[in-house]
Design an enzyme around this catalytic site. Sequence first.
Site, PDB file in Angstrom:
ATOM      1  N   ILE A 208       1.050  -1.368   0.773  1.00  0.00           N
ATOM      2  CA  ILE A 208       0.111  -0.557   0.447  1.00  0.00           C
ATOM      3  C   ILE A 208       0.988   0.671   0.346  1.00  0.00           C
ATOM      4  O   ILE A 208       1.906   1.060   0.495  1.00  0.00           O
ATOM      5  CB  ILE A 208      -1.107   0.214   1.034  1.00  0.00           C
ATOM      6  CG1 ILE A 208      -0.198   0.189   2.565  1.00  0.00           C
ATOM      7  CG2 ILE A 208      -1.584  -1.490   1.196  1.00  0.00           C
ATOM      8  CD1 ILE A 208      -1.261   0.207   4.077  1.00  0.00           C
ATOM      9  N   GLY A 211       1.038   6.423   4.302  1.00  0.00           N
ATOM     10  CA  GLY A 211      -0.598   7.402   4.405  1.00  0.00           C
ATOM     11  C   GLY A 211      -0.040   9.054   4.279  1.00  0.00           C
ATOM     12  O   GLY A 211       0.187  10.034   3.412  1.00  0.00           O
TER      13      GLY A 211
END
Length: 285
Positions: A208, A211
């Site tokens: 991923i 963030g």
Amino acid sequence: MPIDAATALAAGPRTGEISWDHRDVQLYHLGIGAGSPATDPDELRYTLESRLHVLPSFATVAGGGKPGVTSGLSMPGVEVELARVLHGGQSLVIHRPLPATGTATATNRIAAVYDKGTAAVLVLRTDVADADGPLWTNDAQIFIRGEGGWGGDRGPSTRLEPPTGDPDRTVERPVRDYQALLYRLSGDWNPLHADPEFAKLAGFERPILHGLCTYGITLKAVVDTLLAGDVTRVRSYATRFAGVVYPGETLRIRMWHTPESTRVAVGAVERSDAPVLADTVVEHT
């Protein structure tokens, strides 16, 4: 118990010197997608050393050390597996515009430990100052799955009432398939963002995006779209990480603007605007 809240809160701060130069700033800007089109004067403010402006979110990687989401795991009273850790939120207060080259003192401490029942949340606070005084304060909210339930303080709610009405501006920003590999060169080497096997161990189908990369992409969009590209107008920036982004996806960034602040919501276009950043506020002049 892997987290000893009393020990973590009582531990003295850790202080060290950090430094950075224009190359670190340029690499960070490229890592959040700056430089396209490469010859655009607005983009050259982020990529060309002779006219370099520093996006305030660079503060989250300045010095090239471990980011708050992992450095907090080495503090006294904290002993957890990295695969259980997620970045829950981030807030940043800018005291002065960030210089393109600098040396400063960073002071880290655990400011709070919250018991969410099925998880624990650590708040790692970093205060940074140079010879001329304070530069910025960073709070990283570190979410640790499976480590709550000891009966501690649940902490304040970070949920905000959703913005009303249609957004004033909406933009889309593509995330390159190599974006996480480039962004991690600024110091966040967590294998969650590069190693498919580690990502599966952590419960994700594939690596991923960081963030904080989404965090930087979003702030750049606000500055470029609503603040005339003036990075010095940003006073503070806070968000809650509401979901993941996979490299190769597109971010839809919706903005509700006032003269003093901008509310922002970010979703992943290809997954029906699945929330990515929520409760996001940029305070500015």
